[in-house]
Design an enzyme around this catalytic site. Structure first.
Site, PDB file in Angstrom:
ATOM      1  N   LYS A   1      73.009  57.587 -98.404  1.00 29.16           N
ATOM      2  CA  LYS A   1      74.166  57.288 -97.566  1.00 29.16           C
ATOM      3  C   LYS A   1      74.022  57.910 -96.171  1.00 29.16           C
ATOM      4  CE  LYS A   1      76.533  54.677-100.327  1.00 29.16           C
ATOM      5  NZ  LYS A   1      76.789  53.252-100.005  1.00 29.16           N
TER       6      LYS A   1
ATOM      7  N   TYR B   1      71.861  59.836-103.971  1.00 29.93           N
ATOM      8  CA  TYR B   1      72.980  59.093-103.386  1.00 29.93           C
ATOM      9  C   TYR B   1      73.340  59.653-102.010  1.00 29.93           C
ATOM     10  CZ  TYR B   1      77.705  57.189-102.827  1.00 29.93           C
ATOM     11  OH  TYR B   1      78.830  56.553-102.349  1.00 29.93           O
TER      12      TYR B   1
END
Length: 251
Positions: A174, A170
């Site tokens: 991002k 994650y």
């Protein structure tokens, strides 16, 4: 005369979005839903998009009850064909697309040494590859007409590593969103399309609450509940969001 006319309006009036059309992915809940409400309150027509068709319709119906022009549709941002259909449907229904908020995302938590390649690929398929595909299809239309605003949801995890959450996939996806946004902004700015991203901190959304790995580690000082209100559902959040939109010259 035109300058005097503008000066006679309030700040909020100057940044009304009447006549604009906004497409929002991941709008069935959380930050995406709050964005749909905020842009709708500012006068935009809203395309509520979510992987979950029922959630999309629920939000669209709530907007309609507020006299906000809204439609709902289901789309999978990991599927290129689904993205093409999504943008095409918005253009067919509203006749234009001015604002795109690419907010859909996933977070699968696992220790880096135990993360299956499938989980890594699923995270990037939505958070980065899917977001790029959305920007690409949206951008093609906006570049053609010489106008558009794209906002991407990144995360504070793009620049720091939250602890104790184990979410290397994650965090990395991002970070990619931030640099992709910079790249598109540099390429498209002189052609009438502005691209920005936001990097929220931990916000009490269903993504957090429904994930044991996230929820239990996100409560400060070992509390079992958040000591603040449901921020994204509050008017304070929408007012601060609208302030950010004004600063980004979204109109």
């Amino acid at each position: 005369m035109e300058l005097l006319d503008k000066m006679s309006k309030t700040i909020l009036d100057r940044f009304r979005l009447d006549g604009r059309v906004a497409l929002i992915t991941g709008a069935g809940q959380g930050i995406g839903k709050a964005f749909a409400v905020a842009l709708g309150e500012a006068g935009a027509k809203i395309a509520v998009v979510d992987l979950n068709r029922d959630l999309a319709h629920q939000v669209a119906n709530e907007l309609l009850e507020r006299d906000i022009n809204a439609i709902a549709m289901a789309a999978n941002v990991a599927d290129p064909e689904s993205i093409e259909v999504m943008v095409s449907n918005v253009l067919d229904h509203f006749g234009r697309l001015d604002i795109a908020f690419n907010n859909a995302g996933v977070n699968k938590n696992s220790a880096a040494e135990e993360t299956p390649l499938e989980e890594w690929d699923q995270t990037f398929a939505v958070n980065l590859r899917g977001l790029f595909l959305c920007c690409q299809v949206e951008g093609r239309h906006m570049l053609k007409v010489g106008y558009g605003k794209i906002i991407n949801t990144a995360s504070m995890s793009s620049v720091i590593v939250p602890h104790p959450q184990k979410q290397a996939a994650y965090n990395t996806s991002k970070a990619g969103v931030v640099n992709l946004t910079r790249s598109l902004a540099a390429e498209w700015a002189d052609r009438g399309v502005r691209v920005n991203c936001i990097s929220p901190g931990i916000v009490r959304t269903p993504l957090i609450v429904n994930s044991p790995a996230l929820a239990t580690s996100s409560y400060p000082y070992g509390c079992k509940t958040f000591p603040w209100v449901d921020y994204v559902s509050s008017r304070i959040f929408r007012e601060r969001l609208f302030t950010w939109l004004r600063k980004s010259q979204i109109t």
